[in-house]
Structure formats: structure tokens, C-alpha cells
Design a protein around this motif. Structure first.
Motif, PDB file in Angstrom:
ATOM      1  N   VAL A 194       0.840  -1.206   0.000  1.00 52.39           N
ATOM      2  CA  VAL A 194       0.000   0.000   0.000  1.00 52.39           C
ATOM      3  C   VAL A 194       0.876   1.257   0.000  1.00 52.39           C
ATOM      4  O   VAL A 194       0.600   2.229  -0.723  1.00 52.39           O
ATOM      5  N   LEU A 195       1.944   1.244   0.793  1.00 51.51           N
ATOM      6  CA  LEU A 195       2.852   2.395   0.826  1.00 51.51           C
ATOM      7  C   LEU A 195       3.482   2.637  -0.539  1.00 51.51           C
ATOM      8  O   LEU A 195       3.721   3.782  -0.929  1.00 51.51           O
ATOM      9  N   SER A 196       3.764   1.558  -1.274  1.00 55.47           N
ATOM     10  CA  SER A 196       4.391   1.697  -2.598  1.00 55.47           C
ATOM     11  C   SER A 196       3.485   2.422  -3.585  1.00 55.47           C
ATOM     12  O   SER A 196       3.969   3.022  -4.548  1.00 55.47           O
ATOM     13  N   ILE A 197       2.185   2.374  -3.345  1.00 64.68           N
ATOM     14  CA  ILE A 197       1.229   3.048  -4.234  1.00 64.68           C
ATOM     15  C   ILE A 197       1.286   4.560  -4.042  1.00 64.68           C
ATOM     16  O   ILE A 197       1.214   5.331  -5.007  1.00 64.68           O
ATOM     17  N   TYR A 198       1.441   4.996  -2.796  1.00 67.60           N
ATOM     18  CA  TYR A 198       1.382   6.429  -2.474  1.00 67.60           C
ATOM     19  C   TYR A 198       2.763   7.074  -2.358  1.00 67.60           C
ATOM     20  O   TYR A 198       2.929   8.249  -2.679  1.00 67.60           O
ATOM     21  N   TRP A 199       3.736   6.308  -1.885  1.00 63.28           N
ATOM     22  CA  TRP A 199       5.098   6.834  -1.733  1.00 63.28           C
ATOM     23  C   TRP A 199       5.999   6.104  -2.720  1.00 63.28           C
ATOM     24  O   TRP A 199       6.426   4.982  -2.475  1.00 63.28           O
ATOM     25  N   THR A 200       6.280   6.749  -3.831  1.00 58.22           N
ATOM     26  CA  THR A 200       6.973   6.088  -4.940  1.00 58.22           C
ATOM     27  C   THR A 200       8.491   6.268  -4.898  1.00 58.22           C
ATOM     28  O   THR A 200       9.168   6.061  -5.905  1.00 58.22           O
ATOM     29  N   ASP A 201       9.017   6.649  -3.731  1.00 60.05           N
ATOM     30  CA  ASP A 201      10.466   6.763  -3.593  1.00 60.05           C
ATOM     31  C   ASP A 201      11.136   5.413  -3.852  1.00 60.05           C
ATOM     32  O   ASP A 201      12.249   5.344  -4.368  1.00 60.05           O
ATOM     33  N   LEU A 202      10.444   4.326  -3.468  1.00 57.35           N
ATOM     34  CA  LEU A 202      10.893   2.972  -3.744  1.00 57.35           C
ATOM     35  C   LEU A 202       9.885   2.303  -4.660  1.00 57.35           C
ATOM     36  O   LEU A 202       8.694   2.642  -4.635  1.00 57.35           O
ATOM     37  N   ASN A 203      10.353   1.344  -5.470  1.00 56.49           N
ATOM     38  CA  ASN A 203       9.400   0.605  -6.290  1.00 56.49           C
ATOM     39  C   ASN A 203       8.746  -0.495  -5.452  1.00 56.49           C
ATOM     40  O   ASN A 203       9.093  -0.692  -4.280  1.00 56.49           O
ATOM     41  N   VAL A 204       7.836  -1.219  -6.042  1.00 59.80           N
ATOM     42  CA  VAL A 204       7.060  -2.207  -5.289  1.00 59.80           C
ATOM     43  C   VAL A 204       7.948  -3.271  -4.653  1.00 59.80           C
ATOM     44  O   VAL A 204       7.809  -3.601  -3.467  1.00 59.80           O
TER      45      VAL A 204
END
Length: 270
Positions: A194-204
Motif C-alpha cells: 500500500v505504501l508503494s502506491i502512495y510513496w513512490t520513492d521505492l518501487n514495489v
């Protein structure tokens, strides 16, 4: 006020201060965890005293705080890396002072006094590595560690209560189960996604690895502090947080998760 509502209110206030301090500004981030480091070292001193272990509180405090402070100064760009060389005269002084003690056990005193640097000061210093990963302060990675740890704890508790049957590490923590531990891990991975969807500093994939590392190390951190407390026969590290024990009780998982989380980001994420 009954214990349940006391725990709830304390928990809400705790989350508000920690998350708010991380989110608001780099200096509020620094200040919140500076106070946490000092309070945690104070509690560690109390645990050692309870175990009849002689040590030097000022040594514990000075070394732990120095590592935390120096890390912030370097990572924020306020100071050069050379500031860490001040640890040399500081440690030399710590050893030299043992010469002037007429009682006690020097190995025990030095070992436990310097323990604070490894167990408290250094782990929280890694927060700055996460916060200033790109050279400019960002709340996302430090806050993510806490979110993931909190979700891991909650997921493990819910899974353990509902379907827990098989003991995980009964010698240290009789209530932990494999079902709870695995449930916490799964909840943490879902949260990382879920964090990867909103915070794109890191990929999935990076978020999932970050979440997996945090979950595993959080469990180990919780077990380690349980081992320390069980070895000296105490239930909580302190009582400053009504219904939740002490600072070490609340940050035990984070203390062990932070170094490995920061290691992963610094080495494998560019």
C-alpha cells in the motif's frame, strides 16, 4: 479510568507525538528521538541497577547521545564526517576513568556502560540515514519503519489471538505463536505494498523487501528485550507510559529493525 482506556489514550498520544515529530520537520524529528534516546538509556540504567550490575550512567548517556547527535549533524549536512573521530577521546576517557574507581568490576562496568551505544544510541542514529537518504530530509522512510512495525505488532496480535496454536519461542515469550508471527509478516507486506502506491520513492519490490526486513527484525528485537527483562525478573522496562510500560518496551522492535532497514536502503537502493 480503567486500564483499557488508559492504554488507548496513551497509545494515541504516543503515535501522535512520534508520527507528528517525524512528519513536521527535521528538527522536530531530531528532538523527539533525542528525548527517546535519553529516556531509553535512563531505563536501561534502571534495568542494570535492578540486576545489581554496577555501571556508569554518565558514560552510557554521553556515548549514546554522542552517536545519535553526530549522526544527525553529518546526515543533515551541518557537520563533516570527521566529527565521528571525537568518539576516540570520548571512549579513551571512559576507559581511563575506570582507573580511578576503587570498587567494582571494570569489565562489567565498561561492558554495560558501552552497551547503550550499541543497543540505544546507534539504532536511533540510523533514523537519520533513512531521513536524509537523498541528502534532503524526507519523513517517508523513517515514518514507514514505524508504520510497518506497528502493523506487524497489531497483525501478530490479531492473528495470534484468533488462530494462534503453535508456540513460536516459548522459552523467551510464551504468548507468541507461529500463526501470529506469520500473520504479522503478511500484514506488514500488505502495508508495504500500500505504501508503494502512495510513496513512490521505492518501487514495489523494494518496498516489499523493506517491509519484510522490518517485520523479521522487529520480531527479533521484541524477543531480545523480552530476554533481557526475563533474565532479571521484570515485566516492564519502565512505567512512564501508562498501560504500555517504558520506552524500551515501546521501541524494542524499532531498535532492532532500524539498522537493517537503513542498511538495505543505503546498500541496495540508489
Amino acid at each position: 479510568m480503567n486500564n483499557f482506556w488508559q492504554r488507548v489514550l496513551t497509545g494515541i498520544l504516543f503515535v501522535f507525538i512520534v508520527a507528528g515529530g517525524i512528519y513536521y520537520h527535521a528538527f522536530s524529528f531530531f528532538l523527539v528521538f533525542f528525548l527517546v534516546v535519553v529516556a531509553s538509556i535512563y531505563e536501561l540504567q534502571g534495568l542494570l541497577t535492578n540486576a545489581n550490575i554496577k555501571n556508569n550512567f554518565l558514560t552510557m548517556l554521553s556515548v549514546g547521545v554522542f552517536i545519535y547527535l553526530a549522526s544527525f549533524l553529518v546526515k543533515s549536512g551541518i557537520s563533516e564526517l570527521s566529527i565521528f573521530f571525537l568518539i576516540v577521546p570520548l571512549i579513551s576517557l571512559v576507559f581511563a576513568l575506570e582507573l580511578f574507581k576503587t570498587t567494582g568490576k571494570p569489565f562489567e562496568s565498561l561492558g554495560t556502560s558501552l552497551l547503550s551505544a550499541l543497543y540505544v544510541g546507534a539504532p536511533f542514529a540510523f533514523l537519520h540515514s533513512l531521513g536524509f537518504h537523498d541528502g534532503v530530509y524526507s519523513f517517508k522512510l523513517p515514518l514507514a519503519v514505524f508504520i510497518l512495525v506497528w502493523i506487524n505488532d497489531t497483525g501478530a496480535y490479531v492473528s495470534g489471538v484468533t488462530i494462534g496454536r503453535h508456540k513460536f519461542f516459548e522459552r523467551i515469550s510464551p504468548k507468541k505463536t507461529w500463526e501470529g508471527t506469520i500473520g504479522g509478516f503478511i500484514f506488514t507486506l500488505i502495508t508495504a505494498y500500500v505504501l508503494s502506491i502512495y510513496w513512490t520513492d521505492l518501487n514495489v519490490s523494494q518496498w516489499l523487501i523493506f517491509g519484510g526486513i522490518t517485520s523479521i527484525m522487529a520480531v527479533l528485537g521484541d524477543l531480545l528485550e523480552s530476554m533481557f527483562k526475563r533474565s532479571i525478573g521484570v515485566k516492564d522496562s519502565g512505567s512512564i507510559l501508562p498501560g504500555h510500560g517504558g520506552f524500551l518496551d515501546r521501541f524494542d522492535a524499532v531498535i532492532f529493525a532500524l539498522p537493517m532497514a537503513a542498511f538495505y536502503i543505503e546498500i541496495f537502493v540508489r
